[in-house]
Design an enzyme around this catalytic site. Structure first.
Site, mmCIF file in Angstrom:
data_model
loop_
_atom_site.group_PDB
_atom_site.id
_atom_site.type_symbol
_atom_site.label_atom_id
_atom_site.label_comp_id
_atom_site.label_asym_id
_atom_site.label_seq_id
_atom_site.Cartn_x
_atom_site.Cartn_y
_atom_site.Cartn_z
ATOM 1 N N HIS A 174 4.738 -11.339 4.290
ATOM 2 C CA HIS A 174 3.700 -10.318 4.174
ATOM 3 C C HIS A 174 3.787 -9.287 5.292
ATOM 4 C CE1 HIS A 174 0.136 -8.805 2.253
ATOM 5 N NE2 HIS A 174 -0.563 -8.845 3.374
ATOM 6 N N SER A 206 -0.832 -3.863 2.620
ATOM 7 C CA SER A 206 -1.840 -4.809 2.157
ATOM 8 C C SER A 206 -3.036 -4.044 1.578
ATOM 9 C CB SER A 206 -2.226 -5.737 3.317
ATOM 10 O OG SER A 206 -2.915 -6.872 2.871
ATOM 11 N N ASP A 248 6.834 -13.397 0.398
ATOM 12 C CA ASP A 248 5.420 -13.119 0.656
ATOM 13 C C ASP A 248 4.571 -14.142 -0.088
ATOM 14 O OD1 ASP A 248 2.806 -12.119 0.790
ATOM 15 O OD2 ASP A 248 3.468 -10.028 0.752
#
Length: 284
Positions: free
Chosen positions: A264, A131, A236
């Site tokens: 995710h 991320s 995601d």
């Protein structure tokens, strides 16, 4: 279905709270922890394994080594790798200082990450970035080609689109979240600090939308020379497929691995598959 925060992004999952709690439970009795003074702050880190190949884990927004990387610290091969997790400044146990988000905060995190590893005695190492941590890894690899051996990034983006902004703005006010949504981060930061820090993060990333083409680090991608694996979960909800495709296009020699069921948090939900994929890539 509920939206739940983990690593600074949101995803839909009925059982994610169980996974999040599992991720922060004690995961390995052989983990050593400490604090290292780097660039004016004391950075918390955890280290395990005794392999020759050093690997740094870089967490997502508001994340920490314990909330974001439990399965990796526990299960990555300790004979082949020395694994270091850390809390970026202002996150987790690297407080004080309080977290802020100046225009160069990703560059600051990248410098902290590299300088931490150098201070710990590693002259060359690989990066695993999730991320926001993936963005930090991209910058670190571009600016330190002689130090970075290999890199794996997932759930990451090199620019901010209008669609991304809309997603972030929709969850700006944490008081509108359910108690279960807020719980993991409130346990780390407390309710007031979490709400304030999260809103500051939303403002911080929104800044990049004002740059040409919304660039966070697009101009640096062609300077990345280390072997790079991009992993993308096809389910995601926070990182559309055009983001990993962009990385693949602009990072020379990179490869893209798609996980059809991945969301995710694919490295937590499918930890065994993810860890083997990473180990094979790092050893290749």
């Amino acid at each position: 279905m509920t939206l739940v925060l983990l690593g600074g992004r949101f995803f839909k999952c009925r059982t994610v709270m169980k996974r999040a709690i599992t991720a922060i439970q004690p995961y390995c009795s052989s983990v050593a922890s400490g604090r290292q003074h780097v660039n004016g702050v004391d950075l918390y880190y955890e280290q395990t394994g005794r392999g020759k190949h050093a690997v740094l884990l870089i967490p997502g927004a508001l994340g920490s080594t314990r909330t974001d990387f439990g399965p990796q610290l526990k299960s990555l091969n300790k004979e082949r790798f020395t694994v270091v997790g850390w809390d970026p400044r202002g996150y987790g146990q690297s407080r004080p200082p309080d977290r802020d988000f100046p225009p160069e905060f990703f560059e600051r995190d990248a410098k902290d990450a590299v300088d931490l590893m150098k201070a710990l005695g590693f002259s060359k190492f690989s990066l695993l970035g999730w991320s926001d941590g993936g963005i930090t890894a991209l910058i670190a690899a571009a600016k330190n080609p002689d130090l970075i051996g290999k890199m794996v990034v997932w759930g990451s983006n090199a620019f901010i689109s209008q669609h991304d902004l809309e997603l972030y703005d929709a969850v700006r006010d944490v008081s509108k979240w359910s108690a279960r949504m807020r719980q993991p981060m409130e346990e780390v930061y407390g309710a007031e600090v979490f709400a304030k820090t999260w809103e500051a993060w939303v403002d911080g990333v929104a800044h990049f939308a004002k740059r040409p083409e919304g660039s966070i680090c697009m101009e640096l991608l062609p300077h990345i020379s280390c072997p790079t694996l991009i992993i993308h979960g096809e389910k995601d909800p926070m990182v559309p497929s055009f983001h990993p495709q962009c990385l693949l296009k602009h990072i020379k020699g990179s490869r893209l691995h798609l996980m059809p069921e991945g969301k995710h948090n694919l490295h937590l939900r499918y930890a065994a598959e993810f860890n083997k994929l990473v180990e094979d890539f790092l050893d290749d």
